[in-house]
Motif scaffolding. Structure first.
Motif, PDB file in Angstrom:
ATOM      1  N   TYR A  26      31.463  35.497  33.779  1.00 21.10           N
ATOM      2  CA  TYR A  26      32.768  36.166  33.775  1.00 21.10           C
ATOM      3  C   TYR A  26      33.862  35.212  34.254  1.00 21.10           C
ATOM      4  N   ARG A  27      33.630  34.580  35.381  1.00 20.65           N
ATOM      5  CA  ARG A  27      34.636  33.662  35.933  1.00 20.65           C
ATOM      6  C   ARG A  27      34.926  32.501  34.987  1.00 20.65           C
ATOM      7  N   LYS A  28      33.883  31.981  34.374  1.00 15.91           N
ATOM      8  CA  LYS A  28      34.057  30.852  33.452  1.00 15.91           C
ATOM      9  C   LYS A  28      34.891  31.272  32.239  1.00 15.91           C
ATOM     10  N   LEU A  29      34.584  32.428  31.679  1.00 11.05           N
ATOM     11  CA  LEU A  29      35.337  32.904  30.516  1.00 11.05           C
ATOM     12  C   LEU A  29      36.787  33.216  30.868  1.00 11.05           C
ATOM     13  N   ALA A  31      38.538  31.856  33.237  1.00  5.82           N
ATOM     14  CA  ALA A  31      39.225  30.588  33.463  1.00  5.82           C
ATOM     15  C   ALA A  31      39.618  29.942  32.138  1.00  5.82           C
ATOM     16  N   THR A  32      38.819  30.161  31.119  1.00  4.88           N
ATOM     17  CA  THR A  32      39.073  29.578  29.808  1.00  4.88           C
ATOM     18  C   THR A  32      40.116  30.363  29.015  1.00  4.88           C
ATOM     19  N   HIS A  33      40.080  31.688  29.114  1.00  7.96           N
ATOM     20  CA  HIS A  33      40.878  32.526  28.216  1.00  7.96           C
ATOM     21  C   HIS A  33      42.053  33.248  28.870  1.00  7.96           C
ATOM     22  N   ALA A  51      44.965  35.422  23.356  1.00  4.40           N
ATOM     23  CA  ALA A  51      44.364  35.142  24.662  1.00  4.40           C
ATOM     24  C   ALA A  51      44.418  36.372  25.559  1.00  4.40           C
ATOM     25  N   LYS A  52      45.531  37.095  25.505  1.00  2.00           N
ATOM     26  CA  LYS A  52      45.674  38.308  26.319  1.00  2.00           C
ATOM     27  C   LYS A  52      44.632  39.342  25.913  1.00  2.00           C
ATOM     28  N   GLN A  53      44.436  39.529  24.607  1.00  2.32           N
ATOM     29  CA  GLN A  53      43.449  40.494  24.126  1.00  2.32           C
ATOM     30  C   GLN A  53      42.037  40.061  24.518  1.00  2.32           C
ATOM     31  N   LYS A  54      41.754  38.783  24.384  1.00  2.00           N
ATOM     32  CA  LYS A  54      40.435  38.260  24.746  1.00  2.00           C
ATOM     33  C   LYS A  54      40.168  38.479  26.238  1.00  2.00           C
ATOM     34  N   ALA A  55      41.159  38.214  27.077  1.00  2.00           N
ATOM     35  CA  ALA A  55      41.004  38.415  28.519  1.00  2.00           C
ATOM     36  C   ALA A  55      40.767  39.892  28.826  1.00  2.00           C
ATOM     37  N   GLN A  56      41.446  40.781  28.110  1.00  2.00           N
ATOM     38  CA  GLN A  56      41.238  42.217  28.308  1.00  2.00           C
ATOM     39  C   GLN A  56      39.834  42.629  27.893  1.00  2.00           C
ATOM     40  N   ASP A  57      39.326  42.054  26.807  1.00  2.00           N
ATOM     41  CA  ASP A  57      37.968  42.349  26.354  1.00  2.00           C
ATOM     42  C   ASP A  57      36.943  41.866  27.371  1.00  2.00           C
TER      43      ASP A  57
END
Length: 71
Positions: A26-29, A31-33, A51-57
């Motif tokens: 979770y933390r790695k993703l 940090a990336t997105h 990126a916002k949608q990916k972070a929400q997912d």
């Protein structure tokens, strides 16, 4: 529920992964997105929306797993 397998796929972990492995993924993703991390790279607005949608997912999958597994 149908969301369960998808939640684990987002993190590239198995359904029986230990909580530490899930938190690390979770933390790695995030940090990336995370959009705040990407903003400094000067990405166009459309990329920031993705990126916002990916972070929400990612966040939704993590919250689902936490609730399901109780950690």
């Amino acid at each position: 529920p149908a969301l369960e397998p998808v939640a684990y796929l987002i993190f590239w972990v198995s359904a029986n992964a230990d909580p530490q492995a899930i938190k690390k993924a979770y933390r790695k993703l995030m940090a990336t997105h995370h959009p705040d991390k990407l903003m400094s790279k000067g990405l166009p607005e459309q990329a920031m929306q993705i990126a916002k949608q990916k972070a929400q997912d990612i966040q939704a999958a993590y919250e689902f797993i936490k609730a399901k597994r109780g950690f």
